[in-house]
Design an enzyme around this catalytic site. Structure first.
Site, PDB file in Angstrom:
ATOM      1  N   HIS A  39      -8.785   0.232   5.571  1.00 31.84           N
ATOM      2  CA  HIS A  39      -9.010  -1.008   4.814  1.00 31.84           C
ATOM      3  C   HIS A  39      -8.244  -2.151   5.477  1.00 31.84           C
ATOM      4  O   HIS A  39      -8.766  -3.246   5.668  1.00 31.84           O
ATOM      5  CB  HIS A  39      -8.528  -0.871   3.366  1.00 31.84           C
ATOM      6  CG  HIS A  39      -9.313   0.102   2.561  1.00 31.84           C
ATOM      7  ND1 HIS A  39     -10.514  -0.212   1.987  1.00 31.84           N
ATOM      8  CD2 HIS A  39      -9.056   1.386   2.231  1.00 31.84           C
ATOM      9  CE1 HIS A  39     -10.977   0.844   1.340  1.00 31.84           C
ATOM     10  NE2 HIS A  39     -10.099   1.820   1.468  1.00 31.84           N
ATOM     11  N   LYS A  40      -6.969  -1.872   5.793  1.00 36.03           N
ATOM     12  CA  LYS A  40      -6.146  -2.917   6.405  1.00 36.03           C
ATOM     13  C   LYS A  40      -6.713  -3.327   7.772  1.00 36.03           C
ATOM     14  O   LYS A  40      -6.728  -4.504   8.111  1.00 36.03           O
ATOM     15  CB  LYS A  40      -4.726  -2.407   6.628  1.00 36.03           C
ATOM     16  CG  LYS A  40      -3.898  -2.251   5.396  1.00 36.03           C
ATOM     17  CD  LYS A  40      -2.492  -1.942   5.864  1.00 36.03           C
ATOM     18  CE  LYS A  40      -1.531  -1.683   4.764  1.00 36.03           C
ATOM     19  NZ  LYS A  40      -0.184  -1.453   5.293  1.00 36.03           N
ATOM     20  N   THR A  83      -1.332   0.669  12.060  1.00 40.03           N
ATOM     21  CA  THR A  83      -1.681   1.232  10.747  1.00 40.03           C
ATOM     22  C   THR A  83      -2.770   2.284  10.914  1.00 40.03           C
ATOM     23  O   THR A  83      -3.592   2.198  11.829  1.00 40.03           O
ATOM     24  CB  THR A  83      -2.166   0.145   9.770  1.00 40.03           C
ATOM     25  OG1 THR A  83      -2.401   0.742   8.494  1.00 40.03           O
ATOM     26  CG2 THR A  83      -3.439  -0.543  10.230  1.00 40.03           C
ATOM     27  N   PHE A 125      -8.127  -0.769  -2.360  1.00 40.15           N
ATOM     28  CA  PHE A 125      -7.257   0.405  -2.365  1.00 40.15           C
ATOM     29  C   PHE A 125      -5.976   0.072  -3.127  1.00 40.15           C
ATOM     30  O   PHE A 125      -5.787  -1.054  -3.589  1.00 40.15           O
ATOM     31  CB  PHE A 125      -6.933   0.836  -0.920  1.00 40.15           C
ATOM     32  CG  PHE A 125      -6.048  -0.124  -0.171  1.00 40.15           C
ATOM     33  CD1 PHE A 125      -6.564  -1.286   0.373  1.00 40.15           C
ATOM     34  CD2 PHE A 125      -4.677   0.115  -0.030  1.00 40.15           C
ATOM     35  CE1 PHE A 125      -5.744  -2.184   1.036  1.00 40.15           C
ATOM     36  CE2 PHE A 125      -3.862  -0.774   0.645  1.00 40.15           C
ATOM     37  CZ  PHE A 125      -4.396  -1.929   1.174  1.00 40.15           C
ATOM     38  N   GLY A 126      -5.109   1.074  -3.222  1.00 42.51           N
ATOM     39  CA  GLY A 126      -3.786   0.856  -3.808  1.00 42.51           C
ATOM     40  C   GLY A 126      -3.867   0.338  -5.240  1.00 42.51           C
ATOM     41  O   GLY A 126      -4.588   0.865  -6.081  1.00 42.51           O
ATOM     42  N   ASN A 161      -4.461   2.828   8.072  1.00 39.83           N
ATOM     43  CA  ASN A 161      -5.230   2.465   6.882  1.00 39.83           C
ATOM     44  C   ASN A 161      -6.475   1.662   7.300  1.00 39.83           C
ATOM     45  O   ASN A 161      -6.373   0.551   7.805  1.00 39.83           O
ATOM     46  CB  ASN A 161      -4.313   1.637   5.960  1.00 39.83           C
ATOM     47  CG  ASN A 161      -4.994   1.207   4.686  1.00 39.83           C
ATOM     48  OD1 ASN A 161      -6.162   0.847   4.683  1.00 39.83           O
ATOM     49  ND2 ASN A 161      -4.244   1.226   3.600  1.00 39.83           N
ATOM     50  N   ASP A 193       4.115  -4.594   6.292  1.00 38.00           N
ATOM     51  CA  ASP A 193       4.565  -3.813   5.148  1.00 38.00           C
ATOM     52  C   ASP A 193       4.386  -4.680   3.919  1.00 38.00           C
ATOM     53  O   ASP A 193       4.616  -5.898   3.963  1.00 38.00           O
ATOM     54  CB  ASP A 193       6.013  -3.362   5.304  1.00 38.00           C
ATOM     55  CG  ASP A 193       6.293  -2.157   4.410  1.00 38.00           C
ATOM     56  OD1 ASP A 193       5.450  -1.244   4.366  1.00 38.00           O
ATOM     57  OD2 ASP A 193       7.343  -2.120   3.741  1.00 38.00           O
ATOM     58  N   THR A 194       3.930  -4.035   2.861  1.00 36.77           N
ATOM     59  CA  THR A 194       3.596  -4.768   1.641  1.00 36.77           C
ATOM     60  C   THR A 194       4.287  -4.151   0.444  1.00 36.77           C
ATOM     61  O   THR A 194       4.446  -2.932   0.378  1.00 36.77           O
ATOM     62  CB  THR A 194       2.063  -4.712   1.421  1.00 36.77           C
ATOM     63  OG1 THR A 194       1.431  -5.447   2.453  1.00 36.77           O
ATOM     64  CG2 THR A 194       1.671  -5.310   0.069  1.00 36.77           C
TER      65      THR A 194
HETATM   66  P1  IMP Z   1       2.019  -0.677   2.974  1.00 37.41           P
HETATM   67  O1  IMP Z   1       3.335  -0.043   3.240  1.00 37.41           O
HETATM   68  O2  IMP Z   1       1.867  -2.003   3.570  1.00 37.41           O
HETATM   69  O3  IMP Z   1       0.897   0.265   3.296  1.00 37.41           O
HETATM   70  O4  IMP Z   1       1.906  -0.941   1.422  1.00 37.41           O
HETATM   71  C1  IMP Z   1       2.574  -0.126   0.492  1.00 37.41           C
HETATM   72  C2  IMP Z   1       1.702   0.156  -0.697  1.00 37.41           C
HETATM   73  O5  IMP Z   1       1.404  -1.063  -1.366  1.00 37.41           O
HETATM   74  C3  IMP Z   1       0.360   0.792  -0.381  1.00 37.41           C
HETATM   75  O6  IMP Z   1       0.441   2.190  -0.317  1.00 37.41           O
HETATM   76  C4  IMP Z   1      -0.479   0.355  -1.557  1.00 37.41           C
HETATM   77  O7  IMP Z   1      -0.243   1.203  -2.657  1.00 37.41           O
HETATM   78  C5  IMP Z   1       0.100  -1.016  -1.866  1.00 37.41           C
HETATM   79  N1  IMP Z   1      -0.706  -2.074  -1.255  1.00 37.41           N
HETATM   80  C6  IMP Z   1      -0.534  -2.655  -0.055  1.00 37.41           C
HETATM   81  N2  IMP Z   1      -1.467  -3.588   0.151  1.00 37.41           N
HETATM   82  C7  IMP Z   1      -2.248  -3.586  -0.947  1.00 37.41           C
HETATM   83  C8  IMP Z   1      -3.406  -4.330  -1.308  1.00 37.41           C
HETATM   84  O8  IMP Z   1      -3.935  -5.179  -0.590  1.00 37.41           O
HETATM   85  N3  IMP Z   1      -3.926  -4.038  -2.513  1.00 37.41           N
HETATM   86  C9  IMP Z   1      -3.411  -3.102  -3.351  1.00 37.41           C
HETATM   87  N4  IMP Z   1      -2.346  -2.371  -3.047  1.00 37.41           N
HETATM   88  C10 IMP Z   1      -1.768  -2.620  -1.844  1.00 37.41           C
END
Ligand code: IMP
Length: 191
Positions: free
Chosen positions: A11-12, A7, A148-149, A9, A68-69
């Site tokens: 924060h992550k 990553t 974030f996010g 990111n 991935d989230t």
């Molecule tokens: P990623 O692909 O894991 O980076 O997550 C996709 C999107 O989900 C990110 O760009 C954020 O907008 C949102 N996201 C992921 N994790 C979090 C979190 O812990 N808090 C808030 N939004 C998150």
């Protein structure tokens, strides 16, 4: 043990380093000199997590993991889900995504939502998967400025503050990614 977290990111990365503690040293992509925008073109969370971990493993031959989230909102039939990062369009900001979500949720009484994280680990050539989830609600307006996010508009069940009003420590203890990464760390300790 050393693992590279696929990553960019920060924060992550901070979350993962804090969760790993002393048992495992977690590095970011800059540790292996990777500044690439790693493709995530799958249409599932696990597909994207595997794609990112595989990219780093194939290119740098290091033990690594990727996550991935997705934020799944019940009243929106699970959207934004796997498209959470680009909900308001390509190259949109976190703020754009939050604004779009709040607009879609205007006047909607069912505010239930959950964050889901999938982690794909490649360790000595073996592949493993871990999942974490946290349930909560979408707030009518942003609260707090940490994280974030979608953090300012997500309030986890059992709390009366948003993720963006919690300390990193408290968020990690209950968050989707915290749970998934903790499962991975517990697994690593059994090896
Ligand atoms: P990623 O692909 O894991 O980076 O997550 C996709 C999107 O989900 C990110 O760009 C954020 O907008 C949102 N996201 C992921 N994790 C979090 C979190 O812990 N808090 C808030 N939004 C998150």
């Amino acid at each position: 043990m050393e693992l590279v977290f696929a990553t960019h990111n920060r924060h992550k990365l901070q979350e993962a380093v804090a969760i790993a503690g002393a048992s495992c040293v977690v590095f970011g992509l800059d540790h292996v000199g990777c500044f690439d925008e790693i493709p995530e073109t799958a249409d599932t969370l696990i597909g994207n997590a595997k794609q990112k971990a595989e990219y780093v493993y194939q290119k740098y031959q290091v033990n690594c993991f990727a996550d991935d989230t997705g934020l799944e909102v019940e009243a929106l039939d699970g959207r934004p889900g796997v498209y959470s990062a680009r909900y308001a369009g390509e190259h949109c900001s976190f703020q754009d995504n939050v604004n779009k979500l709040l607009q879609e949720m205007q006047g909607v009484s069912n505010r239930k939502a959950c964050f889901k994280t999938v982690v794909a680990l490649i360790l000595n050539g073996q592949r493993y998967e871990f999942e974490g989830r946290v349930d909560g609600i979408i707030l009518p307006a942003p609260l707090g400025d940490s994280g974030f996010g979608y953090d300012p508009v997500f309030m986890p069940d059992g709390f009366n503050v948003s993720f963006a009003q919690m300390s990193d420590f408290d968020k990690n203890a209950i968050s989707h990614r915290g749970r998934a990464i903790r499962k991975m760390m517990t697994f690593l300790q059994t090896l």
